[in-house]
Scaffold this motif. Structure first.
Motif, mmCIF file in Angstrom:
data_model
loop_
_atom_site.group_PDB
_atom_site.id
_atom_site.type_symbol
_atom_site.label_atom_id
_atom_site.label_comp_id
_atom_site.label_asym_id
_atom_site.label_seq_id
_atom_site.Cartn_x
_atom_site.Cartn_y
_atom_site.Cartn_z
ATOM 1 N N ALA A 105 21.329 -83.654 126.437
ATOM 2 C CA ALA A 105 22.628 -84.294 126.235
ATOM 3 C C ALA A 105 22.907 -84.678 124.785
ATOM 4 N N PHE A 106 21.903 -85.186 124.073
ATOM 5 C CA PHE A 106 22.149 -85.594 122.692
ATOM 6 C C PHE A 106 21.810 -84.495 121.698
ATOM 7 N N VAL A 107 20.758 -83.735 121.974
ATOM 8 C CA VAL A 107 20.355 -82.727 120.990
ATOM 9 C C VAL A 107 21.419 -81.644 120.854
ATOM 10 N N VAL A 108 22.183 -81.343 121.931
ATOM 11 C CA VAL A 108 23.261 -80.364 121.774
ATOM 12 C C VAL A 108 24.324 -80.892 120.809
ATOM 13 N N CYS A 109 24.535 -82.207 120.819
ATOM 14 C CA CYS A 109 25.490 -82.795 119.868
ATOM 15 C C CYS A 109 24.991 -82.667 118.441
ATOM 16 N N THR A 110 23.728 -83.033 118.204
ATOM 17 C CA THR A 110 23.209 -83.011 116.834
ATOM 18 C C THR A 110 23.110 -81.588 116.291
ATOM 19 N N VAL A 111 22.717 -80.635 117.147
ATOM 20 C CA VAL A 111 22.637 -79.248 116.692
ATOM 21 C C VAL A 111 24.041 -78.711 116.400
ATOM 22 N N PHE A 112 25.002 -79.064 117.251
ATOM 23 C CA PHE A 112 26.391 -78.653 117.015
ATOM 24 C C PHE A 112 26.874 -79.181 115.661
ATOM 25 N N ILE A 113 26.570 -80.446 115.371
ATOM 26 C CA ILE A 113 26.983 -81.038 114.092
ATOM 27 C C ILE A 113 26.270 -80.362 112.930
ATOM 28 N N ALA A 114 24.948 -80.163 113.070
ATOM 29 C CA ALA A 114 24.172 -79.566 111.982
ATOM 30 C C ALA A 114 24.660 -78.157 111.647
ATOM 31 N N ARG A 115 25.121 -77.423 112.658
ATOM 32 C CA ARG A 115 25.530 -76.041 112.438
ATOM 33 C C ARG A 115 26.984 -75.904 112.023
ATOM 34 N N ARG A 116 27.815 -76.902 112.301
ATOM 35 C CA ARG A 116 29.249 -76.747 112.063
ATOM 36 C C ARG A 116 29.816 -77.683 111.009
#
Length: 389
Positions: A105-116
């Motif tokens: 739930a949270f790591v998808v948010c952080t990876v999305f932010i890191a990549r975009r």
């Protein structure tokens, strides 16, 4: 799309803080000891943290959307199992399933932010997500306290199961993500070896040592001991304790965005992290010695306000590794954070049981142990230099 992912994160926040409100009625309904309460609250985080490496590999291979859609339904199933639990074993099983379901739930948010988003905006955007995700903690304040007081603790799990199903539908409907091309997907074994590469870097161990205790200290307070502290130490009603939990949740929403915008940059960030961690440890020591309701509530609110600095740890992590390692670094860091929560909740449960066994008031030892763990994690972090990518 980030808002849809954040909805799932908000439900994860609700589940991980629910124990603070349902702990008193669970003690009455199922006769749980303080040690059992610590295991009950901690098993969510142990399951959640244990799946982070698998989650990171899943995101790298299949993408954030597919990983979230595949795993998150287990949180709904686990909530229904917990709602129908007739004993301690079923309750713990439900918590474990919820932890597994919420793992991405949270790591998808952080990876999305890191990549975009560019690296210099990472702290601000992730702080905003942490703040929005804290809406889930609002649910486990006064609203859930009213629900539990008017019905039972089972209803709380039922409501969160329904809300989690809606969050899953939001991700399915809103998020559009092209999965990695076949020639760009890492194989499973090389992806797992990437974690070994991370652990070979000396600065990783300092980052992980601090990750084990910082968020764990706050969530052990908000997610487990806040309700029992107010109900048992100061004879608050469950709804009154819910009001305090609601205030804590509101402050927790504001803190991370503020600290994200105040991020001093890589040259000073490390000193800020150390200073605020030791300040938090000091506040826990004062809370351990306090015995009056107003100072106790004020200390809880102060700890919550300071805890917003944890967003700086994510920025520190982001600057310590190259972009191609960001997904696995985030997953490893998140694993340490939530295994730490499970560990600290279990240890403080043991501390509470030990205090009761010798006739002591349990919360003094619980919060002293929390402060000592914070100091220990800080000592390791200071001794291991942090490299910058």
């Amino acid at each position: 799309m980030l808002l849809a992912f954040t909805a799932g994160f908000a439900m994860s926040q609700a589940f991980r803080t629910l124990a603070a409100i349902v702990a008193p009625p669970l003690q009455q309904s199922l006769g749980l000891t303080p040690g059992q309460l610590g295991v009950f609250a901690g098993v969510f985080h142990l399951a959640f943290g244990s799946l982070q490496i698998v989650t990171g590999v899943g995101i790298d291979i299949w993408g954030a959307r597919r990983t979230m859609l595949a795993v998150f339904p287990l949180a709904v199933v686990g909530a229904l199992v917990a709602a129908g639990a007739n004993g301690y074993g079923q309750l713990v099983l439900g918590q474990a399933l919820i932890g597994v379901g919420c793992a991405p739930a949270f790591v998808v948010c952080t990876v999305f932010i890191a990549r975009r988003f560019p690296a210099e905006r990472f702290a601000a955007v992730s702080g905003a997500v942490l703040g929005l995700g804290s809406v889930g903690m609002l649910l486990t304040g006064t609203p859930v306290a009213w629900l539990v007081a008017g019905t039972s603790w089972r209803a709380a799990y039922g409501v969160l199961a329904a809300a989690s199903a809606l969050a899953w539908l939001a991700v399915w409907r809103v998020v559009r993500e092209d999965p990695p091309a076949a020639d760009q997907r890492p194989a499973v074994l090389p992806a797992l070896r990437g974690y070994v590469d991370l652990l070979r870097l000396p600065h990783t161990w300092g980052i992980l040592a601090l990750a084990l205790v910082t968020y764990a200290s706050f969530l052990t307070l908000r997610g487990l001991w806040l309700g029992p502290l107010l109900v048992e130490r100061h004879t608050f009603t469950l709804v009154s304790a819910g009001h305090v939990a609601l205030a804590v949740s509101l402050i927790a929403m504001v803190g991370p965005p503020i600290f994200g915008r105040l991020d001093p940059g890589p040259l000073r960030r490390r000193r800020w992290i150390v200073g605020y961690t030791m300040l938090t440890a000091g506040l826990f020591m004062v809370l351990a010695a306090s015995r009056r309701p107003v100072p106790d509530v004020a200390l809880v609110l102060a700890i919550t306000a300071v805890t917003g600095y944890i967003v700086l740890q994510y920025a520190d992590l982001r600057s310590a590794y190259p972009t191609e390692m960001a997904g696995r670094a985030m997953a490893l860091f998140t694993m340490a954070m939530f295994l730490g929560v499970g560990l600290v909740q279990w240890l403080t449960g043991l501390a509470a049981s030990a205090a009761q066994a010798v006739g002591w008031e349990p919360y003094g030892l619980v919060f002293t142990a929390t402060a000592l763990l914070l100091a220990g994690g800080t000592a390791v972090f200071v001794r291991v230099p942090v490299a910058r990518a």
